[in-house]
Design an enzyme around this catalytic site. Structure first.
Site, PDB file in Angstrom:
ATOM      1  N   SER A  30       0.865  -1.178   0.000  1.00 11.29           N
ATOM      2  CA  SER A  30       0.000   0.000   0.000  1.00 11.29           C
ATOM      3  C   SER A  30       0.896   1.220   0.000  1.00 11.29           C
ATOM      4  O   SER A  30       1.848   1.302   0.792  1.00 11.29           O
ATOM      5  CB  SER A  30      -0.908   0.009   1.230  1.00 11.29           C
ATOM      6  N   GLU A  31       0.624   2.168  -0.897  1.00 13.57           N
ATOM      7  CA  GLU A  31       1.569   3.266  -1.111  1.00 13.57           C
ATOM      8  C   GLU A  31       1.732   4.184   0.091  1.00 13.57           C
ATOM      9  O   GLU A  31       2.669   4.989   0.137  1.00 13.57           O
ATOM     10  CB  GLU A  31       1.167   4.081  -2.345  1.00 13.57           C
ATOM     11  N   ASN A  32       0.830   4.082   1.073  1.00 14.02           N
ATOM     12  CA  ASN A  32       1.018   4.893   2.277  1.00 14.02           C
ATOM     13  C   ASN A  32       2.043   4.287   3.229  1.00 14.02           C
ATOM     14  O   ASN A  32       2.296   4.837   4.293  1.00 14.02           O
ATOM     15  CB  ASN A  32      -0.317   5.126   2.991  1.00 14.02           C
ATOM     16  N   HIS A  41       7.008   6.801   3.732  1.00  9.64           N
ATOM     17  CA  HIS A  41       6.287   7.072   2.486  1.00  9.64           C
ATOM     18  C   HIS A  41       7.239   7.158   1.294  1.00  9.64           C
ATOM     19  O   HIS A  41       6.944   6.666   0.198  1.00  9.64           O
ATOM     20  CB  HIS A  41       5.505   8.383   2.647  1.00  9.64           C
ATOM     21  N   GLY A  94      -0.671   7.971  -6.213  1.00  7.10           N
ATOM     22  CA  GLY A  94       0.495   7.325  -6.814  1.00  7.10           C
ATOM     23  C   GLY A  94       0.200   6.671  -8.138  1.00  7.10           C
ATOM     24  O   GLY A  94       1.011   5.869  -8.624  1.00  7.10           O
TER      25      GLY A  94
END
Length: 229
Positions: free
Chosen positions: A47-49, A86, A130
Site C-alpha cells: 500500500s503506497e502509504n 512514504h 500514486g
C-alpha cells in the site's frame, strides 16, 4: 444475466495473482482483492502509504484505527509485514519492485491507455495519488471497473476522453461483465458472465472485441459484501 458485484470482481482479479507476487492495490474495488487470494497462496500486498505485507479486511470488532490502506479503509498486517516511510514506499514502486498493480479506472482505451486520476469535473477534485508512478513502475497493470458508466455509456473506448494517467500500460481489464485482455491484435474477451454474448458485450464497448478461442464463462462464487470501513 446478473452482473458481478464489486466483491466478485475483486475475487476474480485475485485469482490471477501468483505465488510470491508483490502487488499494489489501488483505491476502491482493488483494495477488496486482499481478502480473496486463494488459500495457501502467498501474495505480498503493498500500500503506497507505507505498508508491505498488507492483509485482508479486519474482522468485526478487531479494527485498529491506526491501520489504514491508501484509501483510508481499515486493514491488517500479515505475519512478517512491515511499515516503511512514504518515500521508501514510492521507491518500491519507482524501482520496479512490484509485479502487479490492480487499479481502478474511469476509462481504458483499446490500446491500454489508462485514465483514472481526473474527470475534469470541478465538483470532484482530481486525486492522482500514486497512480502515475504505479502505471509506469509495476510490471503489469490490471484494471478493475464497471463495464459502463451510470448512464450506460461505454468506459472501454477507442480513445480516452479524460486526461491520461499513462499510455499503453493496461494489460487486463476486469469488469462486472467480462475479463478482457489488451493485446497487439486488439481487445480479446477471455471470459463473460453467464447469459452474455459477444454481440451484447460489443454493444456496451466502443472498440471492436474478439472472442478468445478458449474463452470461458465468468462464474465467481457468492462472496459476502464488504463492510463499510
Amino acid at each position: 444475466m446478473i452482473p458481478l458485484t464489486r466483491e466478485q470482481m475483486a475475487w476474480r482479479a485475485a485469482q490471477d495473482l501468483m505465488e510470491g507476487d508483490y502487488v499494489n492495490l489501488g483505491i476502491g474495488i482493488p483494495t477488496l482483492a486482499a481478502s480473496f487470494v486463494p488459500a495457501g497462496r502467498e501474495v505480498i500486498f503493498h500500500s503506497e502509504n507505507g505498508i508491505l505485507g498488507m492483509g485482508p479486511k479486519p474482522e468485526p470488532g478487531k479494527e485498529d484505527p491506526y491501520m489504514v490502506d491508501a484509501g483510508k479503509n481499515k486493514t491488517t498486517l500479515v505475519a512478517g509485514g512491515c511499515f516503511v516511510h512514504h518515500a521508501d514506499s514510492f521507491l518500491i514502486i519507482r524501482g520496479g519492485h512490484l509485479d502487479v498493480s490492480l487499479l481502478g479506472a474511469f476509462e481504458v482505451s483499446e490500446n491500454g491507455d489508462l485514465a483514472n486520476w481526473t474527470t475534469e469535473d470541478p465538483a470532484f477534485p482530481p486525486g492522482v495519488g500514486g497512480a502515475m508512478d504505479l502505471a509506469v513502475g509495476a510490471r503489469a497493470i490490471r484494471v478493475i471497473m464497471d463495464h459502463t458508466g451510470k448512464r450506460g455509456e461505454p468506459r472501454i473506448l477507442k480513445r480516452c476522453s479524460y486526461p491520461l494517467t499513462a499510455p499503453n500500460c493496461v494489460k487486463r481489464i476486469y469488469t462486472n461483465l467480462a475479463v478482457i485482455d489488451v493485446t497487439p491484435q486488439g481487445l480479446t474477451v477471455a471470459e463473460m458472465i453467464a447469459g452474455m454474448t459477444l454481440e451484447k458485450l460489443q454493444a456496451l464497448t466502443e472498440p471492436s472485441l474478439r472472442l478468445a478461442p478458449d474463452w470461458q464463462v465468468l462464474a465467481p462464487p457468492e462472496v459476502p459484501k464488504a463492510r463499510a470501513a
